[in-house]
Scaffold this motif. Structure first.
Motif, PDB file in Angstrom:
ATOM      1  N   LYS A  53       0.823  -1.213   0.000  1.00 18.30           N
ATOM      2  CA  LYS A  53       0.000   0.000   0.000  1.00 18.30           C
ATOM      3  C   LYS A  53       0.852   1.256   0.000  1.00 18.30           C
ATOM      4  O   LYS A  53       0.635   2.169  -0.816  1.00 18.30           O
ATOM      5  CB  LYS A  53      -0.925  -0.011   1.218  1.00 18.30           C
ATOM      6  CG  LYS A  53      -1.898   1.150   1.272  1.00 18.30           C
ATOM      7  CD  LYS A  53      -2.844   0.983   2.460  1.00 18.30           C
ATOM      8  CE  LYS A  53      -3.825   2.140   2.515  1.00 18.30           C
ATOM      9  NZ  LYS A  53      -4.777   2.005   3.633  1.00 18.30           N
ATOM     10  N   VAL A  54       1.842   1.319   0.876  1.00 12.81           N
ATOM     11  CA  VAL A  54       2.630   2.556   0.971  1.00 12.81           C
ATOM     12  C   VAL A  54       3.617   2.702  -0.178  1.00 12.81           C
ATOM     13  O   VAL A  54       3.922   3.818  -0.603  1.00 12.81           O
ATOM     14  CB  VAL A  54       3.375   2.660   2.322  1.00 12.81           C
ATOM     15  CG1 VAL A  54       2.395   2.743   3.469  1.00 12.81           C
ATOM     16  CG2 VAL A  54       4.337   1.494   2.524  1.00 12.81           C
ATOM     17  N   LYS A  56       3.096   1.673  -3.230  1.00 15.53           N
ATOM     18  CA  LYS A  56       2.318   2.085  -4.408  1.00 15.53           C
ATOM     19  C   LYS A  56       1.989   3.563  -4.371  1.00 15.53           C
ATOM     20  O   LYS A  56       1.719   4.165  -5.407  1.00 15.53           O
ATOM     21  CB  LYS A  56       1.007   1.295  -4.479  1.00 15.53           C
ATOM     22  CG  LYS A  56       1.145  -0.135  -4.940  1.00 15.53           C
ATOM     23  CD  LYS A  56      -0.202  -0.838  -4.862  1.00 15.53           C
ATOM     24  CE  LYS A  56      -0.077  -2.313  -5.142  1.00 15.53           C
ATOM     25  NZ  LYS A  56      -1.362  -3.012  -4.954  1.00 15.53           N
ATOM     26  N   ASN A  57       2.011   4.157  -3.188  1.00 16.39           N
ATOM     27  CA  ASN A  57       1.556   5.541  -3.022  1.00 16.39           C
ATOM     28  C   ASN A  57       2.224   6.536  -3.977  1.00 16.39           C
ATOM     29  O   ASN A  57       1.542   7.390  -4.537  1.00 16.39           O
ATOM     30  CB  ASN A  57       1.766   5.989  -1.574  1.00 16.39           C
ATOM     31  CG  ASN A  57       1.186   7.355  -1.300  1.00 16.39           C
ATOM     32  OD1 ASN A  57       0.010   7.581  -1.532  1.00 16.39           O
ATOM     33  ND2 ASN A  57       2.006   8.259  -0.837  1.00 16.39           N
ATOM     34  N   LEU A  60       0.669   7.443  -7.330  1.00 14.68           N
ATOM     35  CA  LEU A  60      -0.536   8.267  -7.361  1.00 14.68           C
ATOM     36  C   LEU A  60      -1.754   7.512  -7.874  1.00 14.68           C
ATOM     37  O   LEU A  60      -2.532   8.007  -8.682  1.00 14.68           O
ATOM     38  CB  LEU A  60      -0.308   9.528  -8.229  1.00 14.68           C
ATOM     39  CG  LEU A  60       0.867  10.406  -7.791  1.00 14.68           C
ATOM     40  CD1 LEU A  60       1.006  11.591  -8.735  1.00 14.68           C
ATOM     41  CD2 LEU A  60       0.682  10.895  -6.366  1.00 14.68           C
ATOM     42  N   ASN A  62      -5.243   4.895  -6.931  1.00 14.31           N
ATOM     43  CA  ASN A  62      -6.181   4.499  -5.901  1.00 14.31           C
ATOM     44  C   ASN A  62      -5.608   3.253  -5.228  1.00 14.31           C
ATOM     45  O   ASN A  62      -5.527   2.194  -5.830  1.00 14.31           O
ATOM     46  CB  ASN A  62      -7.535   4.170  -6.537  1.00 14.31           C
ATOM     47  CG  ASN A  62      -8.533   3.677  -5.514  1.00 14.31           C
ATOM     48  OD1 ASN A  62      -8.222   3.571  -4.329  1.00 14.31           O
ATOM     49  ND2 ASN A  62      -9.732   3.379  -5.950  1.00 14.31           N
ATOM     50  N   LEU A  63      -5.202   3.404  -3.962  1.00 20.19           N
ATOM     51  CA  LEU A  63      -4.484   2.317  -3.303  1.00 20.19           C
ATOM     52  C   LEU A  63      -5.358   1.101  -3.023  1.00 20.19           C
ATOM     53  O   LEU A  63      -4.858   0.033  -2.733  1.00 20.19           O
ATOM     54  CB  LEU A  63      -3.872   2.831  -2.002  1.00 20.19           C
ATOM     55  CG  LEU A  63      -2.874   3.967  -2.179  1.00 20.19           C
ATOM     56  CD1 LEU A  63      -2.353   4.417  -0.838  1.00 20.19           C
ATOM     57  CD2 LEU A  63      -1.724   3.539  -3.064  1.00 20.19           C
TER      58      LEU A  63
END
Length: 260
Positions: A53-54, A56-57, A60, A62-63
Motif C-alpha cells: 500500500k505505501v 504504491k503511493n 498516485l 487508488n491504493l
C-alpha cells in the motif's frame, strides 16, 4: 451427505460455538504447530499488504484498486516520459523559462542546467519505478494473490472439516442404537479427512513462510531506491558545481558594472 447439507451442519456448529453452546472439550483442537503457522501467515499477509500500500503511493493511484488496470496504469506511467514525474515537470518549466533569457544570460544558462539535472532525476525515477514494479510490487502481489491465498483456502478447508468432525461427534452422541454404527463411520471418515487436510494446509503455510522471495524482493526494492537516490545526488552535485561557476561569473560582472 451432500455438500449442501454439510454446509448447513457446519454453519449450525459454528453458530453454537460462537454462542458458547458447545463445551470446549467437544471442540477438536488443531495441532500447536498448525496454530503457530496460522499466526505467522496472518502477520506476513498484513506486512505485505501494508508495504504494498505505501510503496504504491508514489504512483498516485487508488491504493484500494487491486486489478489488472492497476498494473497497466503503472506500466504506462513508468514507460511514458511525457506523463511522468514531478522532476520532469520541473525540467520542462525550467527549460521553457530559459528560452525567455537565452543561454548567454546567466539566469538562462542556470535554468538550462537546472532543467538538464531534473530531466536526469526524472529519468532515474522512471528507472526506479519500473524496477520497483517488476522486482518488488509484482512479486509481492503474486505472493499475496497466489501462495498466501492458496494457504488461506487450505486453512478454510481445515476449518470446515473440523466443524464437520465436531458435528459428526455430536451426531454420534445422540444417535439411536440403529444408527450408531453409521454415525461412527461418518465420524472416522471426518477424522481422516481432517488429518489429511491439516497436513496439506501445514505444507502450504510452511512453503509461504520459508520462501525467501519476500526478502529478495525487499532487497531489490532497496537497490532500486539506492540507485535512484544516487543518480539524483550525482545530478544535483553536478548542477551545483555549474551554478556555482555561473553565480560567481554573474557576481563578478555585477561588481564590475557597479565599480565602473
Amino acid at each position: 451427505m451432500n455438500k449442501f447439507n454439510k454446509n448447513i451442519f457446519n454453519n449450525l456448529q459454528s453458530i453454537k460455538e460462537i454462542l458458547g453452546k458447545v463445551d470446549e472439550a467437544d471442540i477438536t483442537a488443531l495441532p500447536n504447530d498448525y496454530i503457530e503457522l496460522e499466526v505467522k501467515l496472518d502477520k506476513l499477509e498484513i506486512v505485505i499488504k501494508n508495504l504494498l500500500k505505501v510503496i504504491k503511493n508514489p504512483f498516485l493511484f487508488n491504493l484500494q484498486e487491486q486489478s489488472d488496470a492497476l498494473w497497466s496504469k503503472i506500466t504506462q506511467q513508468t514507460n511514458n516520459h511525457q506523463s511522468t514525474t514531478h522532476s520532469h515537470s520541473i525540467s520542462r518549466v525550467a527549460a521553457t523559462s530559459a528560452l525567455e533569457f537565452g543561454e548567454l544570460d546567466p539566469l538562462g544558462l542556470a535554468l538550462t542546467k537546472f532543467a538538464e539535472a531534473h530531466d536526469k532525476i526524472g529519468s532515474a525515477q522512471l528507472v526506479q519505478d519500473n524496477d520497483i514494479l517488476i522486482s518488488f510490487l509484482q512479486p509481492w502481489q503474486t505472493t499475496l494473490d497466489t501462495s498466501i491465498q492458496l494457504a488461506k483456502n487450505a486453512r478454510n478447508t481445515v476449518k470446515q472439516s473440523r466443524l464437520w468432525l465436531d458435528s459428526c461427534k455430536q451426531s454420534l452422541k445422540s444417535a439411536s442404537p440403529q444408527k450408531v454404527e453409521q454415525a461412527r463411520l461418518e465420524m472416522e471418515s471426518a477424522e481422516d479427512k481432517l488429518v489429511t487436510q491439516t497436513e496439506t494446509a501445514l505444507t502450504l503455510m510452511k512453503n509461504v513462510l520459508e520462501n525467501p522471495e519476500p526478502l529478495t524482493s525487499l532487497n531489490n526494492l532497496v537497490k532500486a531506491q539506492l540507485s535512484y537516490h544516487q543518480a539524483s545526488v550525482d545530478a544535483l552535485k553536478s548542477i551545483q558545481t555549474d551554478l556555482d561557476n555561473v553565480q560567481r561569473s554573474a557576481q563578478d560582472e555585477y561588481k564590475k558594472s557597479r565599480d565602473a
